[in-house]
Scaffold this active site. Structure first.
Site, PDB file in Angstrom:
ATOM      1  N   ASP A 104       0.828  -1.209   0.000  1.00 26.87           N
ATOM      2  CA  ASP A 104       0.000   0.000   0.000  1.00 26.87           C
ATOM      3  C   ASP A 104       0.865   1.264   0.000  1.00 26.87           C
ATOM      4  OD1 ASP A 104      -2.404  -1.290  -0.073  1.00 26.87           O
ATOM      5  OD2 ASP A 104      -3.006  -0.831   1.980  1.00 26.87           O
ATOM      6  N   HIS A 112     -12.896   0.100   3.678  1.00 29.10           N
ATOM      7  CA  HIS A 112     -11.433   0.020   3.638  1.00 29.10           C
ATOM      8  C   HIS A 112     -10.878   0.657   2.371  1.00 29.10           C
ATOM      9  CE1 HIS A 112     -11.301  -2.281   7.253  1.00 29.10           C
ATOM     10  NE2 HIS A 112     -12.086  -3.222   6.749  1.00 29.10           N
ATOM     11  N   GLN A 130      -8.097   3.705   1.600  1.00 32.36           N
ATOM     12  CA  GLN A 130      -6.933   3.362   0.780  1.00 32.36           C
ATOM     13  C   GLN A 130      -6.886   4.127  -0.543  1.00 32.36           C
ATOM     14  OE1 GLN A 130      -6.685  -0.963   0.535  1.00 32.36           O
ATOM     15  NE2 GLN A 130      -7.400  -1.074   2.646  1.00 32.36           N
ATOM     16  N   HIS A 186      -9.666   6.097   9.997  1.00 29.91           N
ATOM     17  CA  HIS A 186      -8.637   6.072   8.951  1.00 29.91           C
ATOM     18  C   HIS A 186      -8.892   7.124   7.882  1.00 29.91           C
ATOM     19  CE1 HIS A 186      -7.733   1.853  10.346  1.00 29.91           C
ATOM     20  NE2 HIS A 186      -6.531   2.349  10.198  1.00 29.91           N
TER      21      HIS A 186
HETATM   22  N1  LIG Z   1     -10.457  -6.595   6.249  1.00 23.55           N
HETATM   23  C1  LIG Z   1      -9.821  -5.633   5.605  1.00 23.55           C
HETATM   24  N2  LIG Z   1      -9.955  -5.539   4.265  1.00 23.55           N
HETATM   25  C2  LIG Z   1      -9.317  -4.559   3.596  1.00 23.55           C
HETATM   26  N3  LIG Z   1      -8.529  -3.624   4.169  1.00 23.55           N
HETATM   27  C3  LIG Z   1      -8.375  -3.676   5.503  1.00 23.55           C
HETATM   28  C4  LIG Z   1      -9.009  -4.683   6.288  1.00 23.55           C
HETATM   29  N4  LIG Z   1      -8.663  -4.475   7.583  1.00 23.55           N
HETATM   30  C5  LIG Z   1      -7.856  -3.391   7.608  1.00 23.55           C
HETATM   31  N5  LIG Z   1      -7.684  -2.896   6.363  1.00 23.55           N
HETATM   32  C6  LIG Z   1      -6.892  -1.709   5.960  1.00 23.55           C
HETATM   33  O1  LIG Z   1      -5.603  -1.832   6.514  1.00 23.55           O
HETATM   34  C7  LIG Z   1      -5.093  -0.545   6.852  1.00 23.55           C
HETATM   35  C8  LIG Z   1      -4.683  -0.609   8.312  1.00 23.55           C
HETATM   36  O2  LIG Z   1      -4.053   0.581   8.706  1.00 23.55           O
HETATM   37  P1  LIG Z   1      -3.623   0.821  10.238  1.00 23.55           P
HETATM   38  O3  LIG Z   1      -2.916   2.116  10.315  1.00 23.55           O
HETATM   39  O4  LIG Z   1      -4.797   0.632  11.128  1.00 23.55           O
HETATM   40  O5  LIG Z   1      -2.730  -0.423  10.526  1.00 23.55           O
HETATM   41  P2  LIG Z   1      -1.217  -0.632  10.824  1.00 23.55           P
HETATM   42  O6  LIG Z   1      -0.334  -0.098   9.793  1.00 23.55           O
HETATM   43  O7  LIG Z   1      -1.092  -2.082  11.152  1.00 23.55           O
HETATM   44  O8  LIG Z   1      -0.891   0.270  12.065  1.00 23.55           O
HETATM   45  P3  LIG Z   1      -1.341   0.216  13.551  1.00 23.55           P
HETATM   46  O9  LIG Z   1      -0.628  -0.969  14.129  1.00 23.55           O
HETATM   47  O10 LIG Z   1      -0.829   1.507  14.010  1.00 23.55           O
HETATM   48  O11 LIG Z   1      -2.824   0.094  13.574  1.00 23.55           O
HETATM   49  C9  LIG Z   1      -6.185   0.448   6.529  1.00 23.55           C
HETATM   50  O12 LIG Z   1      -5.972   0.987   5.255  1.00 23.55           O
HETATM   51  C10 LIG Z   1      -7.452  -0.424   6.523  1.00 23.55           C
HETATM   52  O13 LIG Z   1      -8.470   0.080   5.690  1.00 23.55           O
END
Ligand SMILES: Nc1ncnc2c1ncn2[C@@H]1O[C@H](COP(=O)(O)OP(=O)(O)OP(=O)(O)O)[C@@H](O)[C@H]1O
Length: 389
Positions: free
Chosen positions: A116, A319, A323, A343
């Protein structure tokens, strides 16, 4: 001359870091992020965020400080020429050379989240980029790899992105060990205008089981549970109670693709992704298998999310909504989001910090409705102003 842009991640998580890095490259602007993942219980860079930072440094030959686990302040300069003290750099058109790279996240950290961060760079590539990453392909709180390759990339390809993703091995929690390759070519994105949902065109289903679970028929049971639960809105606003694979429904809705796959992986795991096509956009809904949760229930969980989407009128899922925002910034446009999630709001605030003209038209909600509000996000990149001026 460009000065370092100061950003504050106190109200955000890892996505803020990834998007900030991508925008820094696209704009050719050094950034300093304070309070990295400030609203998470374990603030600072985690494995997956550090891998994204190190990958961006490698791809862009950036200079960096704070590239270590737990770092809460990071400075990243894709122009590679400033001294780390907020110095000035010469403004040139930002470009990324392309080439072939390999990255090992080292845990079950999400491969797709790393992708991403990198995908927006397609718009400034000089030549094709191939990035192979080892880590988690299907892990919680991130896009499963079938969502990334069968939902997100196909939608972005409609707007001009030249990208593909291949999966060699799956990586589930806790061992990871998955391996996938992202291929990008220099791309020019058309403005994204996604404010209406077109007519329902079809459903695609991707159900996956690790080889260790094949004798329990998990992928098939997930698919069956999902299709049984999926409601399809017909033209009169009524509903079909169920949908069978490879069949055409009374309302004309077809299961256009149905894949049940047994995959190689280091540890057991399963995933299901449902994709809804509806003319203007696509939406995807995923669920991961968990010990103690029947396979049918996993499919139903994905279908429940799809049914909630079908009851609304946004063209993308919640989501994709967050994104797509970096791409909206690149190309300009408007996007109806099903929910102004944390988000979405954090990304809009970040884009504003970069000087993009972001407007959010929030739909009013009924009294007592405490769901995240729907809204339309509009971004006009050509009118971006330099917030540091
Ligand atoms: N089931 C899903 N399907 C598609 N996209 C998802 C799904 N679950 C989460 N995402 C996407 O994943 C991303 C997660 O970002 P986020 O900042 O919460 O996570 P991270 O990088 O692991 O950091 P943190 O640990 O700080 O939460 C977001 O863009 C969210 O829309």
């Amino acid at each position: 001359m460009t000065t370092t842009r100061d950003l504050d991640g106190a109200e955000a998580g890892g996505q803020f870091v990834r998007t900030a890095l991508a925008l820094s490259v696209l704009r050719g602007e050094p950034i300093r992020i304070e309070n990295v993942r400030g609203n998470r219980s374990t603030p600072g860079l985690g494995h997956q965020h550090l891998a994204a930072l190190e990958t961006m440094v490698e791809l862009t030959d950036a200079s960096v400080t704070g590239a270590e686990l737990g770092a809460e302040t990071v400075r990243f300069d894709p122009t590679g020429s400033s001294d780390g003290a907020g110095g000035e750099t010469n403004e040139t058109d930002p470009t990324v050379p392309g080439g072939t790279y390999e990255v090992d996240i080292g845990t079950a950290g999400s491969i797709t989240l790393l992708f991403d961060a990198v995908v927006p760079l397609a718009t400034v590539l000089e030549s094709p980029l191939t990035l192979t990453v080892t880590g988690g392909t299907d892990v919680k709180w991130s896009p499963p790899v079938d969502y990334f390759r069968h939902v997100k990339l196909p939608l972005l390809r409609r707007y001009g992105l030249v990208a593909a993703c291949e999966v060699d091995r799956r990586g589930f929690y806790p061992d990871g060990g998955g391996r996938a390759t992202l291929r990008l070519a220099p791309s020019r994105l058309e403005p994204i205008d996604l404010t209406e949902r077109g007519p329902l065109e079809g459903v695609r289903l991707y159900s996956t089981e690790a080889a260790a679970l094949a004798d329990r028929d998990v992928a098939h049971r997930q698919a069956a549970g999902g299709l049984e639960r999926l409601s399809i809105v017909d033209s009169d606003g009524g509903r079909d109670s169920s949908a069978d694979a490879d069949s055409e429904h009374a309302d004309g809705t077809t299961i256009t693709e149905h894949r049940e796959t047994t995959v190689a992986s280091d540890c057991p795991g399963t995933a299901i992704v449902l994709r809804i096509d509806h003319g203007t956009g696509v939406a995807g809904f995923a669920a991961l298998g968990e010990r103690g949760t029947p396979a049918e229930r996993v499919g139903e969980n994905a279908a429940d999310a799809a049914n909630r989407f079908l009851a609304g009128d946004a063209p993308v899922d919640r989501h994709l909504a967050d994104q797509l925002l970096p791409f909206l910034a690149v190309s300009g446009g408007r996007l109806r989001v099903p929910a102004l999630t944390e988000h979405v709001e954090a990304s809009c605030a970040l884009l504003e910090s970069f000087g993009f003209a972001v407007a959010i038209d929030e739909r009013s909600r009924a009294d007592g409705d405490d769901r995240d509000g729907e809204g339309v996000v509009s971004i006009a990149p050509e009118q971006s102003v330099d917030a540091s001026e």
